[in-house]
Design an enzyme around this catalytic site. Structure first.
Site, mmCIF file in Angstrom:
data_model
loop_
_atom_site.group_PDB
_atom_site.id
_atom_site.type_symbol
_atom_site.label_atom_id
_atom_site.label_comp_id
_atom_site.label_asym_id
_atom_site.label_seq_id
_atom_site.Cartn_x
_atom_site.Cartn_y
_atom_site.Cartn_z
ATOM 1 N N TRP A 210 0.869 -1.178 0.000
ATOM 2 C CA TRP A 210 0.000 0.000 0.000
ATOM 3 C C TRP A 210 0.904 1.227 0.000
ATOM 4 O O TRP A 210 2.138 1.104 0.027
ATOM 5 C CB TRP A 210 -0.921 -0.012 1.219
ATOM 6 C CG TRP A 210 -2.302 0.508 0.922
ATOM 7 C CD1 TRP A 210 -2.785 1.751 1.182
ATOM 8 C CD2 TRP A 210 -3.362 -0.218 0.292
ATOM 9 N NE1 TRP A 210 -4.091 1.859 0.764
ATOM 10 C CE2 TRP A 210 -4.475 0.659 0.203
ATOM 11 C CE3 TRP A 210 -3.495 -1.510 -0.210
ATOM 12 C CZ2 TRP A 210 -5.686 0.284 -0.365
ATOM 13 C CZ3 TRP A 210 -4.696 -1.885 -0.767
ATOM 14 C CH2 TRP A 210 -5.774 -0.999 -0.840
ATOM 15 N N TRP A 212 1.497 3.142 2.308
ATOM 16 C CA TRP A 212 2.155 3.306 3.603
ATOM 17 C C TRP A 212 3.010 2.096 3.990
ATOM 18 O O TRP A 212 3.648 2.092 5.045
ATOM 19 C CB TRP A 212 1.134 3.557 4.713
ATOM 20 C CG TRP A 212 -0.040 2.621 4.693
ATOM 21 C CD1 TRP A 212 -1.287 2.878 4.193
ATOM 22 C CD2 TRP A 212 -0.079 1.264 5.151
ATOM 23 N NE1 TRP A 212 -2.095 1.770 4.312
ATOM 24 C CE2 TRP A 212 -1.378 0.770 4.902
ATOM 25 C CE3 TRP A 212 0.849 0.421 5.754
ATOM 26 C CZ2 TRP A 212 -1.769 -0.534 5.233
ATOM 27 C CZ3 TRP A 212 0.467 -0.878 6.080
ATOM 28 C CH2 TRP A 212 -0.831 -1.340 5.816
ATOM 29 N N GLU A 495 -13.590 3.350 0.261
ATOM 30 C CA GLU A 495 -13.398 4.118 -0.970
ATOM 31 C C GLU A 495 -13.822 3.395 -2.251
ATOM 32 O O GLU A 495 -13.417 3.783 -3.354
ATOM 33 C CB GLU A 495 -11.937 4.580 -1.093
ATOM 34 C CG GLU A 495 -11.525 5.522 0.036
ATOM 35 C CD GLU A 495 -10.112 6.059 -0.102
ATOM 36 O OE1 GLU A 495 -9.377 5.601 -1.005
ATOM 37 O OE2 GLU A 495 -9.726 6.930 0.700
ATOM 38 N N GLU A 593 -11.487 10.002 7.318
ATOM 39 C CA GLU A 593 -10.090 9.687 7.044
ATOM 40 C C GLU A 593 -9.397 10.947 6.546
ATOM 41 O O GLU A 593 -9.906 11.640 5.679
ATOM 42 C CB GLU A 593 -9.980 8.570 6.001
ATOM 43 C CG GLU A 593 -8.550 8.146 5.706
ATOM 44 C CD GLU A 593 -8.475 7.002 4.690
ATOM 45 O OE1 GLU A 593 -9.367 6.125 4.735
ATOM 46 O OE2 GLU A 593 -7.564 6.987 3.854
#
Length: 612
Positions: A210, A212, A495, A593
């Site tokens: 991802w 992150w 999302e 978020e």
């Protein structure tokens, strides 16, 4: 089916059964194999190391000094071979070891069934007992139970093996067979860019990488592994729904799921709530699944409150399935019945949760259109009649290796959230359903949980097999988590409504993917949630961010830009603006978020090319 090239016989094909000593007085019995010595090897046997259960192959290879620190420099790519291997976990035990633990029941010919159970297998796996295949698994978010009643338990050595196939090979095959493209965000990093096909496998999405974190695509066995035996049936799950009356009383509707019933039987069900006398219920079981409902009325309830609004009061609930009751209402001794005794305990909290979505009554400085008319709809939580100002963060996987997180590390993280004045955490849909201990801690600390189902930043297949697997997943997770007072809202995905506008495929054929969205998140997930919690309508947000709904019955979405500040929740990222300026942030109803790059923590050490 993409499992193994060879097809060993199954227990169901075997004509042999365990011809071992009889015992008609056995209770419900569980024997943990997770604490037994396990090992794991690759396909050609060149690697064979000690394994930890719960655990994963990467951490086992690290303990064996075959891998170094996976987070060092470019080791994500250097260790990519681990994800491309086939791995087999195995353990051995003999009948005398079961007997030494008082578990002679497993060898009784009078047992109705014995199951080999796994809390979680990651992910595409074939499971064997001795020479027999007992089952397969393709969803790490499901608890698996495989009947081994017709398998031969040897008096010498018995071997349990779990062979896990490479996720990428499986997803590639599934994607190639699907009738049209299922797009997804899969460009994070370089290791697996463009070849993940991650929507086709039910495992942690961020395992593929991802923005992150790295993508190691780990495999492993998480939670416990058990042998479970019982007579007639087992108490499989206990769910609790609450009705809060205007006079302050609370009614608990307690549903006990008794399944795998092999023949009609009489039984007794005992319901015990802390501070109240136990209830005894005689019941008649039929073959298959039975759901028995009991009701408890609490006249003066102690309510559970979010941190900062009151004490998070908790109750202990015990439900016991056992022998039939006598005429006087007492439990018969187990020695007079073949029905074993099984208790499930739950810690519950009494609270009423509402998601308040009301139209703005009058125009204001913030909520008015260009003609000066009121616009928009509120979005906030109300607990026990009190409006709550939510302050919090998102929980992504605490480690890139599932099963590597200790309860102490988890508690430190949650204590840090409380110390930072947070009262809500969103369990992000690109990760995993957290273990029981996580929710127990949140219950005790008064932390509210926005619990998403595990779908993120992608379209997903909606063939019948996939939807059936999701339905089982949702059923199991709701039954596991639904009694936790900390879980105040269920989310369909992260999302994925926004993602309808991200891809060339969704832009060129909107009806196809709109229908898929509805089939998965509304017709399957929402419908399953409502079926499981009909008396206490759950708070549900089908996608985050979203504009919410126009109507709940019938369920009708408010389609449109998910960046609209006037409705629903929004996600907000802006790495260029000053995060200390109030004007930087959107005047939205609820920001579920957001993120900014932060300064490196004091004392953090730099690795070559990366910050620890």
């Amino acid at each position: 089916m993409f499992f193994l090239n060879q097809s060993p016989p199954s227990c169901e094909d075997s004509a042999v059964t365990a011809s071992l000593k009889e015992d008609v007085h056995a209770k419900f019995t569980q024997f943990s194999l997770g604490s037994w010595p396990w090992r794991v090897h690759n396909k050609n046997g060149t690697i064979d190391v000690e394994a930890s259960i719960p655990g994963n192959v990467h951490t086992d290879l690290m303990k064996a000094n075959i891998l170094g620190d996976p987070l060092w420099r470019f080791n994500e790519q250097a260790y990519a071979w681990v994800a491309e291997e086939e791995w087999t976990y195995y353990t051995r035990f003999d009948a005398s070891e079961l007997q030494s633990h008082g578990l002679h029941e497993f060898q009784s010919v009078n047992l109705d069934d014995t199951y080999l159970t796994f809390d979680s297998i990651d992910t595409i796996a074939s499971i064997r007992l001795n020479d027999f295949i007992v089952g397969t698994s393709n969803n790490m978010f499901q608890h698996q139970a495989f009947s081994v009643r017709n398998c031969t338990f040897l008096t010498t050595e018995n071997v349990v093996t779990v062979t896990i196939l490479p996720a990428l090979a499986y997803t590639a095959e599934q994607a190639a067979e699907y009738p049209y493209v299922v797009p997804y965000i899969g460009t994070y990093g370089e290791t697996w860019s463009g070849k993940q096909n991650r929507p086709f496998i039910r495992k942690v999405s961020s395992d593929f990488g991802w923005d992150w974190g790295p993508g190691f695509i780990p495999v492993g066995i998480y939670g416990n592994v058990q042998l479970v035996s019982f007579y007639i049936g087992r108490l499989a799950a206990v769910s609790v729904q609450q009705q809060h009356l205007d006079n302050g009383k609370v009614i608990l509707l307690i549903d006990s799921n008794i399944d795998l019933v092999s023949r009609p039987a009489a039984a007794g069900l005992e319901i015990s709530l802390e501070g109240m006398p136990p209830q005894q219920h005689p019941i008649s079981l039929t073959v298959g699944e039975n759901i028995v409902r009991a009701k408890i009325v609490i006249d003066r309830p102690r309510l559970w409150w979010p941190v900062g609004y009151g004490a998070p009061e908790l109750y202990v609930l015990n439900v016991t399935l056992g022998a039939p009751l006598t005429d006087s209402g007492k439990r018969r001794s187990l020695s007079s019945s073949k029905l074993g005794e099984h208790t499930i305990s739950r810690i519950i909290g009494l609270r009423r949760v509402e998601l308040v979505r009301q139209a703005e009554p009058v125009a204001s400085k913030w909520w008015s259109d260009e003609d000066g008319e009121a616009i928009g709809e509120s979005f906030f939580f109300r607990v026990n009649g009190v409006d709550i100002f939510a302050k919090g963060s998102n929980i992504i996987p605490i480690s890139v290796f599932t099963g590597a997180v200790t309860d102490e590390e988890m508690e430190w993280l949650l204590d840090s959230a409380v110390a930072a004045n947070m009262n809500m955490l969103r369990v992000w849909g690109g990760g995993l359903y957290q273990p029981d201990s996580f929710y127990d801690m949140c219950d005790r600390k008064g932390l509210m949980i926005w619990q998403e189902f595990m779908f993120a930043c992608a379209m997903y297949p909606t063939d019948n097999a996939f939807l059936a697997s999701v339905s089982v997943e949702v059923t199991q997770q709701v039954r596991r988590l639904g009694t936790h007072p900390s879980v105040v809202v269920w989310g369909g995905n992260n999302e994925n409504e926004a993602a309808l506008t991200w891809f060339s495929e969704t832009k060129s054929n909107p009806p196809r993917y709109d229908v898929d969205f509805t089939r998965l998140y509304i017709d399957t997930i929402w419908a399953t949630l409502r079926r499981l919690l009909p008396e206490e309508p759950p708070v549900f947000v089908d996608s985050s961010p979203s504009n919410g709904i126009l109507s709940e019955a019938p369920y009708t979405k408010r389609w449109g830009s998910v960046s609209d500040w006037n409705f629903g929740d929004v996600h907000f990222y802006d790495y260029t603006k000053d995060c200390e300026l109030e004007s930087t942030f959107p005047r939205s109803r609820f920001v579920s978020e957001f993120g900014y790059q932060r300064w490196t923590l004091p004392g953090a050490r730099w690795r070559d090319g990366a910050c620890a």
